[in-house]
Design a protein around this motif. Structure first.
Motif, PDB file in Angstrom:
ATOM      1  N   LEU A 181      -2.832   1.511   5.355  1.00 34.38           N
ATOM      2  CA  LEU A 181      -2.300   0.766   4.213  1.00 34.38           C
ATOM      3  C   LEU A 181      -2.051   1.688   3.018  1.00 34.38           C
ATOM      4  O   LEU A 181      -1.056   1.531   2.305  1.00 34.38           O
ATOM      5  CB  LEU A 181      -3.249  -0.369   3.827  1.00 34.38           C
ATOM      6  CG  LEU A 181      -3.396  -1.488   4.848  1.00 34.38           C
ATOM      7  CD1 LEU A 181      -4.451  -2.489   4.404  1.00 34.38           C
ATOM      8  CD2 LEU A 181      -2.059  -2.174   5.103  1.00 34.38           C
ATOM      9  N   GLU A 182      -2.956   2.644   2.813  1.00 36.69           N
ATOM     10  CA  GLU A 182      -2.769   3.599   1.723  1.00 36.69           C
ATOM     11  C   GLU A 182      -1.522   4.444   1.937  1.00 36.69           C
ATOM     12  O   GLU A 182      -0.753   4.696   1.001  1.00 36.69           O
ATOM     13  CB  GLU A 182      -4.007   4.487   1.580  1.00 36.69           C
ATOM     14  CG  GLU A 182      -5.209   3.732   1.043  1.00 36.69           C
ATOM     15  CD  GLU A 182      -6.533   4.474   1.215  1.00 36.69           C
ATOM     16  OE1 GLU A 182      -6.535   5.611   1.740  1.00 36.69           O
ATOM     17  OE2 GLU A 182      -7.564   3.900   0.817  1.00 36.69           O
ATOM     18  N   THR A 183      -1.298   4.854   3.172  1.00 35.87           N
ATOM     19  CA  THR A 183      -0.086   5.621   3.495  1.00 35.87           C
ATOM     20  C   THR A 183       1.154   4.780   3.248  1.00 35.87           C
ATOM     21  O   THR A 183       2.120   5.240   2.635  1.00 35.87           O
ATOM     22  CB  THR A 183      -0.130   6.101   4.965  1.00 35.87           C
ATOM     23  OG1 THR A 183      -1.252   6.963   5.119  1.00 35.87           O
ATOM     24  CG2 THR A 183       1.139   6.842   5.341  1.00 35.87           C
ATOM     25  N   ALA A 184       1.131   3.531   3.702  1.00 38.28           N
ATOM     26  CA  ALA A 184       2.279   2.641   3.513  1.00 38.28           C
ATOM     27  C   ALA A 184       2.523   2.387   2.023  1.00 38.28           C
ATOM     28  O   ALA A 184       3.684   2.370   1.577  1.00 38.28           O
ATOM     29  CB  ALA A 184       2.060   1.322   4.253  1.00 38.28           C
ATOM     30  N   ALA A 185       1.464   2.210   1.256  1.00 38.12           N
ATOM     31  CA  ALA A 185       1.610   1.977  -0.187  1.00 38.12           C
ATOM     32  C   ALA A 185       2.225   3.190  -0.880  1.00 38.12           C
ATOM     33  O   ALA A 185       3.108   3.064  -1.742  1.00 38.12           O
ATOM     34  CB  ALA A 185       0.257   1.639  -0.811  1.00 38.12           C
ATOM     35  N   ARG A 186       1.760   4.383  -0.488  1.00 39.00           N
ATOM     36  CA  ARG A 186       2.308   5.619  -1.061  1.00 39.00           C
ATOM     37  C   ARG A 186       3.797   5.757  -0.739  1.00 39.00           C
ATOM     38  O   ARG A 186       4.612   6.092  -1.595  1.00 39.00           O
ATOM     39  CB  ARG A 186       1.516   6.810  -0.510  1.00 39.00           C
ATOM     40  CG  ARG A 186       1.341   7.939  -1.448  1.00 39.00           C
ATOM     41  CD  ARG A 186       0.400   9.051  -0.998  1.00 39.00           C
ATOM     42  NE  ARG A 186      -0.022   9.092   0.394  1.00 39.00           N
ATOM     43  CZ  ARG A 186      -1.187   8.615   0.844  1.00 39.00           C
ATOM     44  NH1 ARG A 186      -2.042   8.048   0.015  1.00 39.00           N
ATOM     45  NH2 ARG A 186      -1.507   8.713   2.115  1.00 39.00           N
ATOM     46  N   GLN A 187       4.149   5.457   0.508  1.00 47.63           N
ATOM     47  CA  GLN A 187       5.551   5.557   0.919  1.00 47.63           C
ATOM     48  C   GLN A 187       6.413   4.520   0.196  1.00 47.63           C
ATOM     49  O   GLN A 187       7.541   4.820  -0.207  1.00 47.63           O
ATOM     50  CB  GLN A 187       5.678   5.406   2.436  1.00 47.63           C
ATOM     51  CG  GLN A 187       5.106   6.595   3.180  1.00 47.63           C
ATOM     52  CD  GLN A 187       5.093   6.394   4.686  1.00 47.63           C
ATOM     53  OE1 GLN A 187       5.403   5.341   5.195  1.00 47.63           O
ATOM     54  NE2 GLN A 187       4.711   7.450   5.397  1.00 47.63           N
ATOM     55  N   ALA A 214       5.868   3.316  -2.788  1.00 51.09           N
ATOM     56  CA  ALA A 214       6.028   3.803  -4.166  1.00 51.09           C
ATOM     57  C   ALA A 214       7.060   4.919  -4.231  1.00 51.09           C
ATOM     58  O   ALA A 214       7.908   4.947  -5.134  1.00 51.09           O
ATOM     59  CB  ALA A 214       4.682   4.280  -4.707  1.00 51.09           C
ATOM     60  N   GLN A 215       7.013   5.837  -3.243  1.00 48.56           N
ATOM     61  CA  GLN A 215       7.976   6.932  -3.220  1.00 48.56           C
ATOM     62  C   GLN A 215       9.407   6.420  -3.034  1.00 48.56           C
ATOM     63  O   GLN A 215      10.351   7.008  -3.555  1.00 48.56           O
ATOM     64  CB  GLN A 215       7.629   7.910  -2.103  1.00 48.56           C
ATOM     65  CG  GLN A 215       6.365   8.697  -2.372  1.00 48.56           C
ATOM     66  CD  GLN A 215       5.857   9.447  -1.147  1.00 48.56           C
ATOM     67  OE1 GLN A 215       6.294   9.214  -0.030  1.00 48.56           O
ATOM     68  NE2 GLN A 215       4.903  10.340  -1.367  1.00 48.56           N
ATOM     69  N   LEU A 216       9.540   5.327  -2.303  1.00 50.61           N
ATOM     70  CA  LEU A 216      10.865   4.741  -2.066  1.00 50.61           C
ATOM     71  C   LEU A 216      11.290   3.800  -3.180  1.00 50.61           C
ATOM     72  O   LEU A 216      12.407   3.276  -3.166  1.00 50.61           O
ATOM     73  CB  LEU A 216      10.861   3.977  -0.729  1.00 50.61           C
ATOM     74  CG  LEU A 216      10.741   4.841   0.514  1.00 50.61           C
ATOM     75  CD1 LEU A 216      10.405   3.992   1.732  1.00 50.61           C
ATOM     76  CD2 LEU A 216      12.047   5.613   0.744  1.00 50.61           C
ATOM     77  N   GLY A 217      10.401   3.558  -4.134  1.00 52.15           N
ATOM     78  CA  GLY A 217      10.716   2.672  -5.244  1.00 52.15           C
ATOM     79  C   GLY A 217      10.744   1.207  -4.842  1.00 52.15           C
ATOM     80  O   GLY A 217      11.444   0.398  -5.451  1.00 52.15           O
ATOM     81  N   ILE A 218       9.975   0.847  -3.834  1.00 50.46           N
ATOM     82  CA  ILE A 218       9.926  -0.535  -3.359  1.00 50.46           C
ATOM     83  C   ILE A 218       8.836  -1.268  -4.136  1.00 50.46           C
ATOM     84  O   ILE A 218       7.695  -0.809  -4.215  1.00 50.46           O
ATOM     85  CB  ILE A 218       9.632  -0.591  -1.845  1.00 50.46           C
ATOM     86  CG1 ILE A 218      10.770   0.091  -1.071  1.00 50.46           C
ATOM     87  CG2 ILE A 218       9.428  -2.026  -1.369  1.00 50.46           C
ATOM     88  CD1 ILE A 218      10.493   0.256   0.409  1.00 50.46           C
ATOM     89  N   ALA A 264       5.957  -3.962  -5.127  1.00 55.54           N
ATOM     90  CA  ALA A 264       4.801  -4.411  -4.355  1.00 55.54           C
ATOM     91  C   ALA A 264       5.082  -5.712  -3.597  1.00 55.54           C
ATOM     92  O   ALA A 264       4.730  -5.841  -2.424  1.00 55.54           O
ATOM     93  CB  ALA A 264       3.590  -4.587  -5.267  1.00 55.54           C
ATOM     94  N   ASP A 265       5.737  -6.680  -4.256  1.00 60.12           N
ATOM     95  CA  ASP A 265       5.991  -7.959  -3.577  1.00 60.12           C
ATOM     96  C   ASP A 265       6.954  -7.784  -2.402  1.00 60.12           C
ATOM     97  O   ASP A 265       6.798  -8.419  -1.354  1.00 60.12           O
ATOM     98  CB  ASP A 265       6.482  -9.029  -4.543  1.00 60.12           C
ATOM     99  CG  ASP A 265       7.750  -8.645  -5.299  1.00 60.12           C
ATOM    100  OD1 ASP A 265       8.075  -7.448  -5.361  1.00 60.12           O
ATOM    101  OD2 ASP A 265       8.416  -9.558  -5.833  1.00 60.12           O
ATOM    102  N   ALA A 266       7.922  -6.890  -2.527  1.00 61.92           N
ATOM    103  CA  ALA A 266       8.855  -6.630  -1.423  1.00 61.92           C
ATOM    104  C   ALA A 266       8.133  -5.920  -0.276  1.00 61.92           C
ATOM    105  O   ALA A 266       8.361  -6.217   0.906  1.00 61.92           O
ATOM    106  CB  ALA A 266      10.038  -5.799  -1.900  1.00 61.92           C
ATOM    107  N   ALA A 267       7.229  -4.991  -0.603  1.00 63.91           N
ATOM    108  CA  ALA A 267       6.462  -4.284   0.421  1.00 63.91           C
ATOM    109  C   ALA A 267       5.534  -5.252   1.152  1.00 63.91           C
ATOM    110  O   ALA A 267       5.413  -5.202   2.383  1.00 63.91           O
ATOM    111  CB  ALA A 267       5.662  -3.139  -0.197  1.00 63.91           C
ATOM    112  N   LEU A 268       4.887  -6.147   0.412  1.00 66.17           N
ATOM    113  CA  LEU A 268       4.017  -7.149   1.031  1.00 66.17           C
ATOM    114  C   LEU A 268       4.800  -8.076   1.952  1.00 66.17           C
ATOM    115  O   LEU A 268       4.340  -8.418   3.042  1.00 66.17           O
ATOM    116  CB  LEU A 268       3.276  -7.957  -0.033  1.00 66.17           C
ATOM    117  CG  LEU A 268       2.180  -7.209  -0.785  1.00 66.17           C
ATOM    118  CD1 LEU A 268       1.672  -8.032  -1.964  1.00 66.17           C
ATOM    119  CD2 LEU A 268       1.034  -6.857   0.154  1.00 66.17           C
TER     120      LEU A 268
END
Length: 134
Positions: A102-108, A110-114, A116-120
Protein backbone atom coordinates in the motif's frame (compact mmCIF):
# COMPACT_ATOMS: atom_id res chain seq x y z
CA UNK A 1 -4.48 -24.15 -1.27
CA UNK A 2 -3.48 -22.27 -4.43
CA UNK A 3 -2.19 -24.53 -7.18
CA UNK A 4 1.61 -24.75 -7.38
CA UNK A 5 1.40 -23.07 -10.78
CA UNK A 6 -0.48 -20.06 -9.37
CA UNK A 7 1.28 -19.84 -6.02
CA UNK A 8 3.68 -17.03 -6.88
CA UNK A 9 3.19 -13.83 -8.83
CA UNK A 10 6.77 -12.88 -9.70
CA UNK A 11 7.20 -9.43 -11.21
CA UNK A 12 10.81 -8.86 -12.31
CA UNK A 13 10.10 -5.22 -13.23
CA UNK A 14 9.49 -4.29 -9.59
CA UNK A 15 12.27 -2.79 -7.50
CA UNK A 16 11.66 -5.49 -4.86
CA UNK A 17 14.19 -8.31 -5.37
CA UNK A 18 12.62 -11.53 -6.62
CA UNK A 19 13.65 -13.52 -3.54
CA UNK A 20 11.87 -10.91 -1.35
CA UNK A 21 8.75 -11.21 -3.53
CA UNK A 22 8.72 -14.97 -2.89
CA UNK A 23 9.31 -14.53 0.86
CA UNK A 24 6.60 -11.90 1.23
CA UNK A 25 4.09 -13.87 -0.84
CA UNK A 26 4.59 -17.01 1.27
CA UNK A 27 4.25 -14.92 4.45
CA UNK A 28 0.97 -13.45 3.17
CA UNK A 29 -0.40 -16.82 2.02
CA UNK A 30 0.30 -18.34 5.44
CA UNK A 31 -1.05 -15.32 7.34
CA UNK A 32 -4.19 -15.35 5.19
CA UNK A 33 -4.74 -19.06 5.72
CA UNK A 34 -4.32 -20.08 2.05
CA UNK A 35 -1.30 -22.16 3.10
CA UNK A 36 -1.50 -24.16 6.28
CA UNK A 37 0.74 -26.43 8.33
CA UNK A 38 2.04 -29.34 6.24
CA UNK A 39 1.14 -27.80 2.87
CA UNK A 40 3.86 -28.45 0.32
CA UNK A 41 5.48 -25.67 -1.65
CA UNK A 42 6.53 -26.25 -5.25
CA UNK A 43 10.13 -27.35 -5.65
CA UNK A 44 12.88 -24.84 -6.33
CA UNK A 45 13.24 -26.27 -9.83
CA UNK A 46 9.50 -25.95 -10.61
CA UNK A 47 9.34 -22.33 -9.42
CA UNK A 48 12.54 -21.39 -11.27
CA UNK A 49 11.37 -22.96 -14.53
CA UNK A 50 7.81 -21.59 -14.28
CA UNK A 51 9.00 -18.02 -13.75
CA UNK A 52 12.27 -18.19 -15.72
CA UNK A 53 14.35 -17.18 -12.71
CA UNK A 54 17.58 -18.46 -11.21
CA UNK A 55 17.05 -21.50 -8.95
CA UNK A 56 19.44 -19.93 -6.41
CA UNK A 57 16.95 -17.05 -6.03
CA UNK A 58 14.16 -19.44 -5.07
CA UNK A 59 16.51 -21.42 -2.83
CA UNK A 60 17.51 -18.22 -1.01
CA UNK A 61 13.87 -17.32 -0.40
CA UNK A 62 13.03 -20.80 0.89
CA UNK A 63 16.10 -20.79 3.14
CA UNK A 64 15.11 -17.43 4.65
CA UNK A 65 11.59 -18.72 5.28
CA UNK A 66 13.05 -21.85 6.88
CA UNK A 67 15.32 -19.76 9.13
CA UNK A 68 12.28 -17.69 10.09
CA UNK A 69 10.50 -20.90 11.13
CA UNK A 70 7.73 -20.54 8.59
CA UNK A 71 8.87 -23.49 6.44
CA UNK A 72 10.54 -26.77 7.22
CA UNK A 73 12.42 -29.17 4.98
CA UNK A 74 10.99 -32.70 4.82
CA UNK A 75 13.05 -35.51 3.40
CA UNK A 76 11.50 -36.85 0.22
CA UNK A 77 8.85 -34.12 0.14
CA UNK A 78 10.67 -30.80 -0.01
CA UNK A 79 9.61 -27.60 1.69
CA UNK A 80 6.37 -27.53 3.66
CA UNK A 81 4.69 -24.99 5.91
CA UNK A 82 5.91 -25.62 9.45
CA UNK A 83 3.56 -27.59 11.68
CA UNK A 84 3.47 -24.96 14.41
CA UNK A 85 2.51 -22.09 12.09
CA UNK A 86 -0.94 -20.61 12.57
CA UNK A 87 -2.65 -18.12 10.24
CA UNK A 88 -2.73 -14.55 11.50
CA UNK A 89 -5.87 -14.28 13.58
CA UNK A 90 -6.25 -10.54 13.75
CA UNK A 91 -7.02 -8.40 10.74
CA UNK A 92 -4.40 -6.00 12.06
CA UNK A 93 -1.67 -8.66 11.69
CA UNK A 94 -2.65 -9.30 8.08
CA UNK A 95 -2.91 -5.59 7.34
CA UNK A 96 0.66 -5.18 8.61
CA UNK A 97 1.78 -7.55 5.84
CA UNK A 98 -0.20 -5.53 3.29
CA UNK A 99 1.25 -2.17 4.39
CA UNK A 100 4.44 -2.23 2.24
CA UNK A 101 2.42 -2.78 -0.96
CA UNK A 102 0.00 0.00 0.00
CA UNK A 103 2.87 2.37 0.77
CA UNK A 104 4.39 1.66 -2.64
CA UNK A 105 1.04 2.23 -4.35
CA UNK A 106 0.50 5.48 -2.42
CA UNK A 107 3.97 6.73 -3.40
CA UNK A 108 3.33 5.89 -7.05
CA UNK A 109 -0.09 7.60 -6.97
CA UNK A 110 1.52 10.75 -5.55
CA UNK A 111 4.26 10.66 -8.20
CA UNK A 112 1.59 10.36 -10.89
CA UNK A 113 -0.42 13.21 -9.38
CA UNK A 114 -3.44 10.99 -8.71
CA UNK A 115 -5.78 12.28 -6.02
CA UNK A 116 -6.34 10.08 -2.97
CA UNK A 117 -10.05 9.52 -3.73
CA UNK A 118 -9.25 8.47 -7.32
CA UNK A 119 -6.52 6.10 -6.08
CA UNK A 120 -8.90 4.58 -3.52
CA UNK A 121 -11.56 4.10 -6.22
CA UNK A 122 -9.00 2.41 -8.47
CA UNK A 123 -7.92 0.13 -5.62
CA UNK A 124 -11.54 -0.76 -4.91
CA UNK A 125 -12.08 -1.71 -8.59
CA UNK A 126 -8.97 -3.92 -8.54
CA UNK A 127 -10.14 -5.62 -5.33
CA UNK A 128 -13.55 -6.34 -6.85
CA UNK A 129 -12.14 -7.97 -9.98
CA UNK A 130 -9.37 -9.94 -8.19
CA UNK A 131 -10.48 -13.56 -7.75
CA UNK A 132 -10.39 -14.92 -4.21
CA UNK A 133 -8.11 -17.92 -3.66
CA UNK A 134 -10.00 -21.03 -2.63
Amino acid sequence: MPSPQALFDIQPQLSTPIYRQVVEQVQRLVAGGQLGPGDELPSVRVVAERHAINPMTVSKAYSLLEAEGLLERRRGVGMVVAARVQPASADEDRLTLLAPALETAARQAAQLGIAADAALAAFSRVLQKTPKEE
